[in-house]
Design a protein around this motif. Structure first.
Motif, PDB file in Angstrom:
ATOM      1  N   HIS A  91      -6.442  -4.559  -9.633  1.00 57.10           N
ATOM      2  CA  HIS A  91      -7.297  -5.679 -10.038  1.00 57.10           C
ATOM      3  C   HIS A  91      -7.540  -6.613  -8.857  1.00 57.10           C
ATOM      4  CE1 HIS A  91      -5.530  -5.009 -14.365  1.00 57.10           C
ATOM      5  NE2 HIS A  91      -6.271  -3.997 -13.932  1.00 57.10           N
ATOM      6  N   PRO A  92      -8.361  -6.207  -7.911  1.00 59.52           N
ATOM      7  CA  PRO A  92      -8.607  -7.020  -6.720  1.00 59.52           C
ATOM      8  C   PRO A  92      -9.216  -8.365  -7.072  1.00 59.52           C
ATOM      9  CG  PRO A  92     -10.238  -5.278  -6.923  1.00 59.52           C
ATOM     10  CD  PRO A  92      -9.193  -5.000  -7.952  1.00 59.52           C
ATOM     11  N   SER A  97      -2.695  -8.459  -8.281  1.00 63.55           N
ATOM     12  CA  SER A  97      -3.705  -7.414  -8.128  1.00 63.55           C
ATOM     13  C   SER A  97      -3.168  -6.057  -8.561  1.00 63.55           C
ATOM     14  CB  SER A  97      -4.180  -7.350  -6.678  1.00 63.55           C
ATOM     15  OG  SER A  97      -3.099  -7.051  -5.807  1.00 63.55           O
ATOM     16  N   LEU A  98      -1.844  -5.924  -8.568  1.00 61.78           N
ATOM     17  CA  LEU A  98      -1.201  -4.682  -8.992  1.00 61.78           C
ATOM     18  C   LEU A  98      -0.203  -5.029 -10.096  1.00 61.78           C
ATOM     19  CD1 LEU A  98      -0.579  -3.206  -5.432  1.00 61.78           C
ATOM     20  CD2 LEU A  98      -2.263  -2.383  -7.093  1.00 61.78           C
ATOM     21  N   THR A 146      -1.986  -3.554  -0.417  1.00 62.42           N
ATOM     22  CA  THR A 146      -3.430  -3.800  -0.382  1.00 62.42           C
ATOM     23  C   THR A 146      -3.958  -3.827   1.048  1.00 62.42           C
ATOM     24  OG1 THR A 146      -3.054  -6.207  -0.500  1.00 62.42           O
ATOM     25  CG2 THR A 146      -3.428  -5.042  -2.577  1.00 62.42           C
ATOM     26  N   GLU A 147      -3.132  -4.259   1.986  1.00 62.22           N
ATOM     27  CA  GLU A 147      -3.564  -4.230   3.386  1.00 62.22           C
ATOM     28  C   GLU A 147      -3.660  -2.797   3.896  1.00 62.22           C
ATOM     29  OE1 GLU A 147      -0.690  -6.715   5.236  1.00 62.22           O
ATOM     30  OE2 GLU A 147      -1.529  -8.572   4.390  1.00 62.22           O
ATOM     31  N   ALA A 148      -2.697  -1.967   3.509  1.00 63.37           N
ATOM     32  CA  ALA A 148      -2.748  -0.555   3.904  1.00 63.37           C
ATOM     33  C   ALA A 148      -3.942   0.138   3.252  1.00 63.37           C
ATOM     34  CB  ALA A 148      -1.447   0.138   3.513  1.00 63.37           C
ATOM     35  N   TYR A 149      -4.230  -0.225   2.013  1.00 64.18           N
ATOM     36  CA  TYR A 149      -5.382   0.349   1.310  1.00 64.18           C
ATOM     37  C   TYR A 149      -6.690  -0.064   1.993  1.00 64.18           C
ATOM     38  CZ  TYR A 149      -8.884   0.992  -2.372  1.00 64.18           C
ATOM     39  OH  TYR A 149     -10.016   1.347  -3.087  1.00 64.18           O
TER      40      TYR A 149
END
Length: 494
Positions: A91-92, A97-98, A146-149
């Motif tokens: 859920h950005p 968000s996760l 989220t940064e890795a994504y």
């Protein structure tokens, strides 16, 4: 098949109200916009997959999950169906968000997508990026995921520069990592650079319009987001969230009539779809807009309607936030300090939600002739700030520190310590201006700099008050309190 699935989604929603109230869900749209996401699964599921992705782009997570599940049932070897079943749990721009409750299921679905494999390098790229997001690495924090994504999606977008969905999902990944402390809006501007030309070429794509609005939800970029705000509701008119989202830009620009119309439509649509979170979110923005128009009676009716609602899921942050702050907005915007002091915390409220209620009580006590009693609320806010800081939630810890300074300032003013009051509110205003608001709110109950203007006017420094009000109006154009305050300050200088 399309009509059957649509009917199935409606039946599922009616049969399971709890599904409609899943965190961050925004209902079951019927008109979703134009999405084309080619996959190598059975040709018969392609239209359904496009629809599922369109649902995802409008943050309709529960019906999107049902749509991806139907695809997986029809084509059990469709890896991208399992990619979708995992991505509905990301859920950005929201927090968290996760969601922890569904994280394990997301991991299992993404692992299934990896095991099935995909026929194209492009699909493998999406699945690989999703695997980075939901990797089973112990101790990995949400922001690290989220940064890795984001980095993984950057590679997918680079490898497939003409693939629109790759660009759109990369832009959304950028927004998921945009820091509220970055007032240069670097990631938002990067996302806009990707989205804006695509939006001009594909004006019916729901994700392009939606994410342009989120990217431009700031004082600096709001005007750039207005074209998207004007059309998103037309692209997906049956989506409660699509009806509401334009009001993020309207609020930034002080377009109160537009915000009212947007949120009235969203509120009604969300109610019809059983989307309680979407309904409350729209109601908060609606109360905010009504108050800026001086329509206190209309705002009161929305608050009364909210209070009459029962069986609320107060564990859902957005519902608890809106339910708490709506009556507080009404009290403090109208200067009804006794009402503000009587606000009671919601049962089982999280520290962030509790802080808002404590602030209301403290401000109400300090400004209704009970400054000594307000000291206890300052202490409670300091404790909540520490609790949030210790938990790693620096954003809301800082917001709570600002609330504490505001109450302390008005307590100081009431006890004759004018210089201390001024210093506290000046500091609170500077810190508040250094952070962007979260999408959960149209703004604080009363911006700190607007409060500073009122304090300075009470202290007899009309010139400084006028400057504070003017600065407040740059951050939040058209706010009634600042507009009227600037006028009063100008009259006092004559």
């Amino acid at each position: 098949m399309f009509r059957y699935l649509r009917a199935l989604y409606v039946l599922v929603l009616i049969a399971s109200p709890a599904l409609a109230q899943e965190a961050h869900d925004h209902g079951v749209p019927e008109k979703l916009g134009d999405v084309s996401f080619p996959i190598s699964c059975a040709p018969s599921v392609q239209p359904s997959f496009n629809r599922a992705v369109a649902l995802l782009h409008s943050f309709a997570y529960a019906p999107a999950e049902q749509a991806f599940q139907a695809i997986a049932q029809k084509d059990p070897h469709c890896a991208m169906a399992y990619w979708g079943l995992a991505m509905v749990h990301f859920h950005p721009v929201w927090s968290p968000s996760l969601p922890p409750a569904s994280f394990g299921q997301a991991q299992r679905n993404m692992q299934r997508a990896v095991e099935l494999g995909a026929a194209s390098d492009r699909e493998k790229g999406f699945i690989s990026a999703g695997s980075v997001l939901f990797q089973a690495t112990p101790g990995l924090k949400a922001n690290q995921r989220t940064e890795a994504y984001e980095q993984a999606m950057e590679q997918v977008a680079s490898d497939h520069p003409t693939d629109m969905e790759a660009q759109v999902f990369y832009a959304l990944a950028l927004l998921s990592n945009a820091s509220p402390a970055d007032k240069t809006h670097a990631k938002q501007k990067h996302a806009v650079a990707i989205l804006e030309p695509l939006f001009r070429a594909h004006p019916d794509h729901p994700g392009l319009a939606h994410y342009m609005i989120h990217a431009c939800d700031s004082e600096e970029l709001a005007k750039q987001g207005l074209p998207a705000a004007r059309v998103y509701a037309k692209i997906a008119p049956s989506a409660p969230h699509a009806l509401h989202m334009p009001s993020h830009i309207f609020t930034r620009l002080g377009l109160w009539d537009d915000s009212v119309h947007s949120n009235l439509a969203s509120k009604e649509s969300a109610h019809q779809h059983g989307d309680t979170m979407g309904e409350f979110h729209a109601m908060d923005y609606l109360v905010y807009a009504y108050l800026q128009e001086g329509k206190d009676g209309d705002a009161q009716r929305v608050v009364d309607e909210m209070k009459a609602m029962r069986a609320l899921d107060v564990t859902e942050f957005a519902i608890a936030y809106a339910a708490t702050i709506m009556p507080i907005r009404l009290a403090v915007e109208r200067g009804r300090w006794s009402d503000a002091a009587e606000v009671a915390p919601m049962p089982r409220a999280s520290p962030t939600i509790l802080a808002i209620a404590v602030w209301s009580k403290g401000i109400g006590l300090a400004r209704s002739g009970h400054p000594a009693d307000a000291g206890a609320e300052v202490t409670r806010l300091r404790q909540l700030e520490k609790q949030l800081r210790d938990s790693g939630d620096d954003y809301w810890a800082t917001q709570t520190a600002i609330l504490a300074d505001e109450v302390a300032a008005w307590q100081s003013q009431a006890t004759g310590h004018a210089d201390q009051a001024r210093s506290l509110l000046q500091s609170a205003a500077d810190r508040e201006d250094s952070l962007e608001k979260r999408p959960v709110t149209p703004g604080p109950a009363v911006p700190a700099r607007e409060q500073l203007g009122e304090l300075l006017l009470l202290q007899g420094d009309a010139a400084a008050a006028r400057e504070a009000y003017r600065a407040a109006l740059i951050q939040a154009p058209g706010r009634r309190g600042a507009v009227l305050g600037e006028a009063r300050a100008g009259q006092a200088m004559r």
